[in-house]
Enzyme design. Sequence first.
Site, PDB file in Angstrom:
ATOM      1  CG  HIS A 139      31.256 -35.425  12.835  1.00  0.00           C
ATOM      2  ND1 HIS A 139      31.802 -36.593  12.358  1.00  0.00           N
ATOM      3  CD2 HIS A 139      30.896 -34.710  11.738  1.00  0.00           C
ATOM      4  CE1 HIS A 139      31.765 -36.596  11.037  1.00  0.00           C
ATOM      5  NE2 HIS A 139      31.228 -35.460  10.633  1.00  0.00           N
ATOM      6  CG  HIS A 194      29.406 -40.770   5.544  1.00  0.00           C
ATOM      7  ND1 HIS A 194      28.264 -40.736   4.789  1.00  0.00           N
ATOM      8  CD2 HIS A 194      29.562 -39.514   6.036  1.00  0.00           C
ATOM      9  CE1 HIS A 194      27.756 -39.517   4.810  1.00  0.00           C
ATOM     10  NE2 HIS A 194      28.528 -38.756   5.555  1.00  0.00           N
TER      11      HIS A 194
END
Length: 715
Positions: free
Chosen positions: A34, A85
Amino acid sequence: MSLDDSDHELIVDHLGREPTPAEAALFENLWSEHCAYRSSRPLLSAFDSEGEQVVVGPGDDAAVVSLPAGEDGSEAYITMGVESHNHPSYVDPFDGAATGVGGIVRDTLSMGAYPIALADSLYFGDFDREHSRYLFEGVVEGISHYGNCIGVPTVTGSVAFHDDYEGNPLVNVACIGLIDDPDRMVTAEAQQPGNKLVLVGNATGRDGLGGASFASEDLSEDAETEDRPAVQVGDPYTEKLLIEASERLLDEDLIESARDLGAAGLGGASSEMVAKGGLGADIELDAVHQREPNMTALEILLSESQERMCYEVTPENVEEVKAVAERYDLGASVIGEVTEGNYRCTFEGETVVDVDAHFLGEGAPMNDLPTEPQPTAERDLPDADLDAALESVLSSPNTASKRWVYRQYDHEVQVRTSVRPGDDAAVLAVREADVGLAFSSGADPNWTDAAPYDGARAVALENATNLAAKGAVPHAAVDCLNGGNPEKPDVYGGFSDIVDGLAEMCRRLDVPVVGGNVSLYNDSPSGPIPPTPTLAVVGTKDSYDAPPLSLSGEGDILLVGEGPVAGGREARLGGSEYLSAFGGTDRFPAVPEDPSGFVETAAAVADRETTLATHDVSHGGLAVALAEMVSGDAGASVTVDGSTPALFDERPGRVVVETTAPEDVRAAFDGVAPVTQLGSADGSGTLSLSLDGETTTLEAEQIQAYRDVIAETLE
């Protein structure tokens, strides 16, 4: 997660010792997929990110792009950013989506910009599934609540449903910010040893712990309960105060650099700031204002509590910064200072972190992963009855009206929105620069699932065509590249293909990709998501006005671009909603030979006084585009050559134009793209389609009933 053995060995070799628990947790998060883009960074060099308009390219919290100078020579910049998200929105759709909005807005603030527009591109499992609808409703509610509360309009975006998102939805949010004076711009690069680091905003709690590592692994069957602590909880009212406080800090020239606290929390933001400047920091974790008692050093470092910013401030300005924070009822802590040494953190008198900031932020080794080529589809094309095809495709949630979504958003706050949601692209009035700014965002998973490379090229061209249909020329783009588990060669092969396809078309359109986000490991027990390259593009134009999507009923109707059977070729329906409804396979349609010429000419034609309406042809093909243009008393009578599939070909790079000067349109596109006379608009309030000698007529009310499937199901 825990540190991989090879990473652990590399870290021990660099430090000359075992990492402390806090250091190990920092490396685990900052070296995660990430944060470090370990599997994707080797591919991202395919994108062209430079151009005379690019002020700050990839690598900062948001990109900065200059707008065309005003007649008086005045300059203004916009910022562009996009964030995902995805995992949090599966676990907690409301808070996951809401905090995605909050995060991308703070990325905007950290560049010295004021947020002026949001776009959300959302992807869910089959709409017929109750769980998909639960996620859909929760995500939209979270976006609308947060965006409406902070006063930033959500003006465009996309929604797609595909069975392979059932175990892992995607929530991609883009934001545009405005810097009306270039001297107000700041970056996330620490400037000077001796400057203080000041944490401003909400108190730090235990929410969002390990969010970066959580986003770097496949979702488990128990993710909705086990991973709830990794999801942040947002407070939009504090974010609104933070937005206004940021403006005051910029007005008074009180900050040297800034970084929002997102992935990996304080540890990520502060270490990345000083690493960018080739510097270090001494941080006292005890000084951080906290919401909960007895927090550990690791919790303070990695908490992803929302609505927090880290500012670099000269010593003489610290008290003024604290005064501004107090004025807006925000917490403020002087947590340390910039140094020339290592990145050091102390807690209760002990050193818990002492590492080189650059190694922490940039030392993660890249992954060299195998790929497998994607198979080419064979032709197996059903020939459905026209009436059945129209009903099925027009009532598909993918092509149906998204009014249920965007009517929940306040898209007119700040009084800039000239073209509202529901059109091909939004248009914003940037009066500070006397520029119209068009904005489009989205992708089509049917396209990239069928043909990742060609589908990604079509995604780029469709977004550019959306802008052109409103008279704007593409100016810059950011991307959100979503994929499954990259350790699977077929999944990584598809992801590699969407990167190459998106980069190739953006290059041909001369659109720099100035920033973006990568989200991998979007995989679950139900399987990987389709490779999904969300692209958010802005375009500029001289005015704030644009031709509408709806027909006026007074002009000729032209199709600009390759017709369904132009040159004797059969329609290609690979990736189309038609095949999704009726089964079968086919190759993906080809893109135009001169996409840049098509887009530029389409934008020029759209802005002519003789152009009455324009609409991009994309999802659902020509049949859906024409049905969407019928409104009120305005209708159309159209004749199309070919069989039923010809109406549902989703060939990219086409636009329908209603005009009072058809010959002028033909002349403009001479040598660029073919122009076909489809018929004429009228005052019938119906769509009359003649195909292969047979005519079908749809009333406006019937079309609307088909297209209201989302609202009818959820209300």
